[in-house]
Design a protein around this motif. Structure first.
Motif, PDB file in Angstrom:
ATOM      1  N   PHE A  67      41.280  47.319  40.796  1.00  0.00           N
ATOM      2  CA  PHE A  67      41.680  46.722  39.512  1.00  0.00           C
ATOM      3  C   PHE A  67      40.657  46.928  38.406  1.00  0.00           C
ATOM      4  O   PHE A  67      40.815  46.385  37.308  1.00  0.00           O
ATOM      5  CB  PHE A  67      41.990  45.225  39.690  1.00  0.00           C
ATOM      6  CG  PHE A  67      41.012  44.508  40.597  1.00  0.00           C
ATOM      7  CD1 PHE A  67      41.147  44.563  41.974  1.00  0.00           C
ATOM      8  CD2 PHE A  67      39.972  43.772  40.061  1.00  0.00           C
ATOM      9  CE1 PHE A  67      40.249  43.903  42.812  1.00  0.00           C
ATOM     10  CE2 PHE A  67      39.077  43.108  40.893  1.00  0.00           C
ATOM     11  CZ  PHE A  67      39.216  43.181  42.277  1.00  0.00           C
ATOM     12  N   THR A  68      39.586  47.683  38.693  1.00  0.00           N
ATOM     13  CA  THR A  68      38.639  48.045  37.630  1.00  0.00           C
ATOM     14  C   THR A  68      38.355  49.538  37.736  1.00  0.00           C
ATOM     15  O   THR A  68      38.343  50.100  38.830  1.00  0.00           O
ATOM     16  CB  THR A  68      37.316  47.253  37.738  1.00  0.00           C
ATOM     17  OG1 THR A  68      36.880  47.258  39.100  1.00  0.00           O
ATOM     18  CG2 THR A  68      37.479  45.832  37.250  1.00  0.00           C
ATOM     19  N   THR A  72      24.878  35.433  55.090  1.00  0.00           N
ATOM     20  CA  THR A  72      25.344  35.580  53.699  1.00  0.00           C
ATOM     21  C   THR A  72      26.865  35.492  53.563  1.00  0.00           C
ATOM     22  O   THR A  72      27.399  35.720  52.485  1.00  0.00           O
ATOM     23  CB  THR A  72      24.879  36.925  53.083  1.00  0.00           C
ATOM     24  OG1 THR A  72      25.271  37.993  53.970  1.00  0.00           O
ATOM     25  CG2 THR A  72      23.392  36.951  52.861  1.00  0.00           C
ATOM     26  N   HIS A  73      27.576  35.168  54.635  1.00  0.00           N
ATOM     27  CA  HIS A  73      29.039  35.054  54.560  1.00  0.00           C
ATOM     28  C   HIS A  73      29.540  33.724  55.095  1.00  0.00           C
ATOM     29  O   HIS A  73      29.200  33.335  56.209  1.00  0.00           O
ATOM     30  CB  HIS A  73      29.715  36.167  55.363  1.00  0.00           C
ATOM     31  CG  HIS A  73      29.540  37.520  54.755  1.00  0.00           C
ATOM     32  ND1 HIS A  73      28.443  38.288  54.985  1.00  0.00           N
ATOM     33  CD2 HIS A  73      30.324  38.216  53.901  1.00  0.00           C
ATOM     34  CE1 HIS A  73      28.551  39.429  54.305  1.00  0.00           C
ATOM     35  NE2 HIS A  73      29.687  39.408  53.629  1.00  0.00           N
ATOM     36  N   PHE A  97      33.965  29.727  50.367  1.00  0.00           N
ATOM     37  CA  PHE A  97      32.811  29.920  49.483  1.00  0.00           C
ATOM     38  C   PHE A  97      33.295  29.908  48.040  1.00  0.00           C
ATOM     39  O   PHE A  97      34.504  29.817  47.792  1.00  0.00           O
ATOM     40  CB  PHE A  97      32.113  31.250  49.820  1.00  0.00           C
ATOM     41  CG  PHE A  97      33.008  32.457  49.653  1.00  0.00           C
ATOM     42  CD1 PHE A  97      33.940  32.785  50.625  1.00  0.00           C
ATOM     43  CD2 PHE A  97      32.938  33.244  48.518  1.00  0.00           C
ATOM     44  CE1 PHE A  97      34.782  33.885  50.465  1.00  0.00           C
ATOM     45  CE2 PHE A  97      33.773  34.349  48.356  1.00  0.00           C
ATOM     46  CZ  PHE A  97      34.699  34.662  49.333  1.00  0.00           C
ATOM     47  N   GLN A 137      42.266  36.637  36.431  1.00  0.00           N
ATOM     48  CA  GLN A 137      42.280  37.639  35.360  1.00  0.00           C
ATOM     49  C   GLN A 137      43.704  37.763  34.822  1.00  0.00           C
ATOM     50  O   GLN A 137      43.944  37.718  33.625  1.00  0.00           O
ATOM     51  CB  GLN A 137      41.844  39.013  35.884  1.00  0.00           C
ATOM     52  CG  GLN A 137      40.383  39.122  36.239  1.00  0.00           C
ATOM     53  CD  GLN A 137      40.045  40.564  36.660  1.00  0.00           C
ATOM     54  OE1 GLN A 137      40.646  41.526  36.190  1.00  0.00           O
ATOM     55  NE2 GLN A 137      39.079  40.700  37.560  1.00  0.00           N
ATOM     56  N   SER A 164      39.749  36.744  41.256  1.00  0.00           N
ATOM     57  CA  SER A 164      40.336  37.750  40.361  1.00  0.00           C
ATOM     58  C   SER A 164      41.789  37.475  39.947  1.00  0.00           C
ATOM     59  O   SER A 164      42.186  37.915  38.859  1.00  0.00           O
ATOM     60  CB  SER A 164      40.203  39.140  40.978  1.00  0.00           C
ATOM     61  OG  SER A 164      38.835  39.479  41.092  1.00  0.00           O
ATOM     62  N   GLY A 221      33.532  45.751  36.706  1.00  0.00           N
ATOM     63  CA  GLY A 221      34.028  47.020  36.191  1.00  0.00           C
ATOM     64  C   GLY A 221      34.858  46.817  34.937  1.00  0.00           C
ATOM     65  O   GLY A 221      35.015  45.700  34.448  1.00  0.00           O
ATOM     66  N   HIS A 267      39.668  35.700  46.464  1.00  0.00           N
ATOM     67  CA  HIS A 267      38.743  35.924  45.341  1.00  0.00           C
ATOM     68  C   HIS A 267      39.308  35.220  44.110  1.00  0.00           C
ATOM     69  O   HIS A 267      40.452  34.730  44.140  1.00  0.00           O
ATOM     70  CB  HIS A 267      38.499  37.420  45.089  1.00  0.00           C
ATOM     71  CG  HIS A 267      39.730  38.254  44.846  1.00  0.00           C
ATOM     72  ND1 HIS A 267      39.678  39.534  44.360  1.00  0.00           N
ATOM     73  CD2 HIS A 267      41.056  37.992  45.015  1.00  0.00           C
ATOM     74  CE1 HIS A 267      40.904  40.028  44.254  1.00  0.00           C
ATOM     75  NE2 HIS A 267      41.743  39.120  44.640  1.00  0.00           N
ATOM     76  N   ILE A 319      23.341  30.929  54.203  1.00  0.00           N
ATOM     77  CA  ILE A 319      24.397  30.344  53.354  1.00  0.00           C
ATOM     78  C   ILE A 319      25.046  29.130  54.008  1.00  0.00           C
ATOM     79  O   ILE A 319      25.505  28.211  53.339  1.00  0.00           O
ATOM     80  CB  ILE A 319      25.464  31.430  53.053  1.00  0.00           C
ATOM     81  CG1 ILE A 319      26.401  31.008  51.927  1.00  0.00           C
ATOM     82  CG2 ILE A 319      26.271  31.783  54.290  1.00  0.00           C
ATOM     83  CD1 ILE A 319      27.328  32.126  51.473  1.00  0.00           C
ATOM     84  N   GLU A 324      36.875  35.277  58.103  1.00  0.00           N
ATOM     85  CA  GLU A 324      35.838  36.172  58.604  1.00  0.00           C
ATOM     86  C   GLU A 324      34.760  35.415  59.363  1.00  0.00           C
ATOM     87  O   GLU A 324      34.575  34.220  59.192  1.00  0.00           O
ATOM     88  CB  GLU A 324      35.221  37.007  57.477  1.00  0.00           C
ATOM     89  CG  GLU A 324      34.610  36.250  56.337  1.00  0.00           C
ATOM     90  CD  GLU A 324      34.218  37.220  55.213  1.00  0.00           C
ATOM     91  OE1 GLU A 324      34.194  38.434  55.452  1.00  0.00           O
ATOM     92  OE2 GLU A 324      33.950  36.757  54.104  1.00  0.00           O
ATOM     93  N   LYS A 377      39.675  44.515  53.035  1.00  0.00           N
ATOM     94  CA  LYS A 377      38.395  43.946  52.583  1.00  0.00           C
ATOM     95  C   LYS A 377      38.526  42.437  52.320  1.00  0.00           C
ATOM     96  O   LYS A 377      37.585  41.678  52.544  1.00  0.00           O
ATOM     97  CB  LYS A 377      38.012  44.689  51.296  1.00  0.00           C
ATOM     98  CG  LYS A 377      36.804  44.197  50.557  1.00  0.00           C
ATOM     99  CD  LYS A 377      36.591  45.120  49.334  1.00  0.00           C
ATOM    100  CE  LYS A 377      35.895  44.436  48.189  1.00  0.00           C
ATOM    101  NZ  LYS A 377      34.505  44.147  48.393  1.00  0.00           N
ATOM    102  N   GLN A 418      33.338  31.623  44.095  1.00  0.00           N
ATOM    103  CA  GLN A 418      33.066  32.768  43.225  1.00  0.00           C
ATOM    104  C   GLN A 418      33.119  32.306  41.773  1.00  0.00           C
ATOM    105  O   GLN A 418      33.625  31.220  41.461  1.00  0.00           O
ATOM    106  CB  GLN A 418      34.128  33.871  43.414  1.00  0.00           C
ATOM    107  CG  GLN A 418      33.950  34.690  44.678  1.00  0.00           C
ATOM    108  CD  GLN A 418      34.864  35.913  44.707  1.00  0.00           C
ATOM    109  OE1 GLN A 418      35.849  36.002  43.976  1.00  0.00           O
ATOM    110  NE2 GLN A 418      34.527  36.861  45.566  1.00  0.00           N
ATOM    111  N   GLY A 442      29.440  35.840  43.840  1.00  0.00           N
ATOM    112  CA  GLY A 442      29.380  34.724  44.781  1.00  0.00           C
ATOM    113  C   GLY A 442      28.412  33.646  44.309  1.00  0.00           C
ATOM    114  O   GLY A 442      27.244  33.922  44.061  1.00  0.00           O
ATOM    115  N   GLY A 470      33.139  39.539  39.313  1.00  0.00           N
ATOM    116  CA  GLY A 470      33.373  38.413  40.227  1.00  0.00           C
ATOM    117  C   GLY A 470      32.208  38.321  41.188  1.00  0.00           C
ATOM    118  O   GLY A 470      31.909  39.267  41.914  1.00  0.00           O
ATOM    119  N   ALA A 498      27.686  40.502  42.989  1.00  0.00           N
ATOM    120  CA  ALA A 498      28.970  40.542  42.291  1.00  0.00           C
ATOM    121  C   ALA A 498      29.546  41.949  42.247  1.00  0.00           C
ATOM    122  O   ALA A 498      28.820  42.938  42.298  1.00  0.00           O
ATOM    123  CB  ALA A 498      28.806  40.023  40.863  1.00  0.00           C
TER     124      ALA A 498
END
Ligand code: FA5
Length: 371
Positions: free
Chosen positions: A278-279, A229-230, A234, A201, A198, A318, A196, A357, A224, A157, A236, A343, A341, A315
């Motif tokens: 992770f959540t 929208t991508h 970008f 964290q 993350s 979790g 990302h 975008i 990608e 992902k 976060q 965008g 997290g 977003a």
């Protein structure tokens, strides 16, 4: 030649000199009439010895008078030509006060910067401190410490841009003191461009004791194909809260409050289950698409902005996984927390009505000045 002829000569010279169009013509006339060797006056003076003695004084006086008249004419014309040249220069350099002024371009913040500031401002009001982290990151922080080991399918992902291959980094790892748990294993690590925010964290929890409340805006990178929208580069914003009594209700309350403060009451919010390693549990938050008014279709058919889904995913979120808490030395039986997290561009699209975008990063000032 007689004295009267000299007076006539002077008259002719005066007329020609007064009509000389420029300095060059004037110089030629100076040589011709007043030249020391071959000038007309000089030539006349050379005839003086040949004249009868009685005529010489009158002729000499006439020659001198003619020379004076010619020299005076030369001076007048020189001054007149200089004056004309000066007037021409002044006219050419003159400021035309009737011209319109040059447009002053006034600088402004990029819509993404404005959105990041707005996000940070709203979360600051809820007690979240804004911090930043590295864009170039270790595999450990980006994946492993977030329960995504090397063979985990969730890595797919996050289409990751790798900077350095495994096996060549022991020295660098020791030098930066990456991750306590990672450093303890003594294993080599890989470097990547974070896909990302993350990893922050883990970095924040390593450095602080609860309670923790931070918001982390920052650039992310994914390999990608771009679409409305991508982007592959970008922004976060990561949120993290750790305390003794936090629940999913706190997470939902904070995100709903954020949405209301950012958009007012109009925007529809969709909150539904999702999966992140992770959540646990995990959820996803989305807002109704502004381009099709949440219908999925526009006059031109399927809405391009939301790909017909009627929603814009904003977003992931979790409750922080107990494994992640344990990894940084927090006691999961005492502390819980939530994380999210989202965008930044997706929010900026909603705030400015930007349907694609890619308009944000093409740097076309005509567009950027219009939003
Ligand atoms: C994540 O990146 C998780 N780190 C989110 C998270 C954080 C979950 C904390 C749980 C706890 P995801 O890949 O879905 O998840 O991306 C999150 C948001 O980032 C998306 O909803 C979207 O708004 C934005 N985003 C993701 N990829 C892109 C992209 N290529 N271009 C623009 N925005 C993107």
């Amino acid at each position: 030649m007689r004295a009267e002829d000299l007076s006539e000569l002077a008259g002719r010279a005066e007329a020609e000199i007064a009509a000389a169009p420029d300095e060059a013509a004037l110089d030629a006339l100076r040589v011709r009439y007043a030249g020391r060797r071959e000038g007309e006056i000089t030539k006349a003076m050379k005839r003086l010895p040949a004249l009868p003695a009685g005529e010489r004084p009158a002729f000499g006086a006439a020659a001198n008078a003619a020379r004076e008249r010619i020299e005076a004419a030369l001076e007048r014309r020189t001054a007149a030509l200089r004056d004309a040249a000066l007037q021409r220069d002044l006219a050419a350099a003159a400021v035309d006060l009737t011209l319109p002024p040059r447009r002053v371009r006034i600088g402004r913040y990029h819509p993404i910067t404005r959105t990041i500031r707005e996000i940070s401002r709203i979360f600051a009001g809820m007690g979240f401190e804004a911090v930043e982290g590295p864009e170039v990151e270790w595999d450990y922080y980006a994946f492993e410490a977030l329960n995504i080991p090397a063979d985990h399918p969730a890595r797919d992902k996050f289409s990751t841009l790798w900077v350095q291959a495994e096996g060549s980094m022991e020295v660098a790892l020791a030098a930066t003191g990456a991750g306590r748990a990672r450093a303890a294993t003594g294993q080599p690590d890989r470097i990547l461009l974070r896909p990302h925010t993350s990893p922050m964290q883990i970095r924040v929890m390593e450095q602080r004791r609860p309670p923790v409340r931070v918001i982390v805006p920052g650039r992310c990178f994914r390999f990608e194909a771009t679409d409305p929208t991508h982007e592959s580069v970008f922004f976060q914003y990561e949120g993290l809260a750790i305390d003794e009594q936090l629940t999913m209700a706190d997470l939902k309350g904070v995100l709903y409050s954020f949405a209301r403060q950012l958009f007012g009451g109009e925007r529809k919010v969709r909150f539904r289950p999702d999966y992140f390693p992770f959540t646990e549990p995990s959820a996803e938050i989305a807002f109704d698409c502004f381009a099709c008014d949440g219908t999925g279709v526009t006059n031109e058919g399927k809405c391009r902005t939301c790909a017909g889904s009627a929603w814009i995913e904003a977003a992931g979120c979790g409750m922080v996984h107990p494994d992640a808490l344990r990894r940084v030395g927090y006691d999961p039986s005492k502390y819980q927390g939530f994380a999210f997290g989202g965008g930044v561009e997706r929010l900026a699209m909603l705030l400015t009505g930007t349907v694609d975008i890619r308009l944000f990063h093409q740097n076309d000032l005509r567009y950027l000045e219009s939003v």
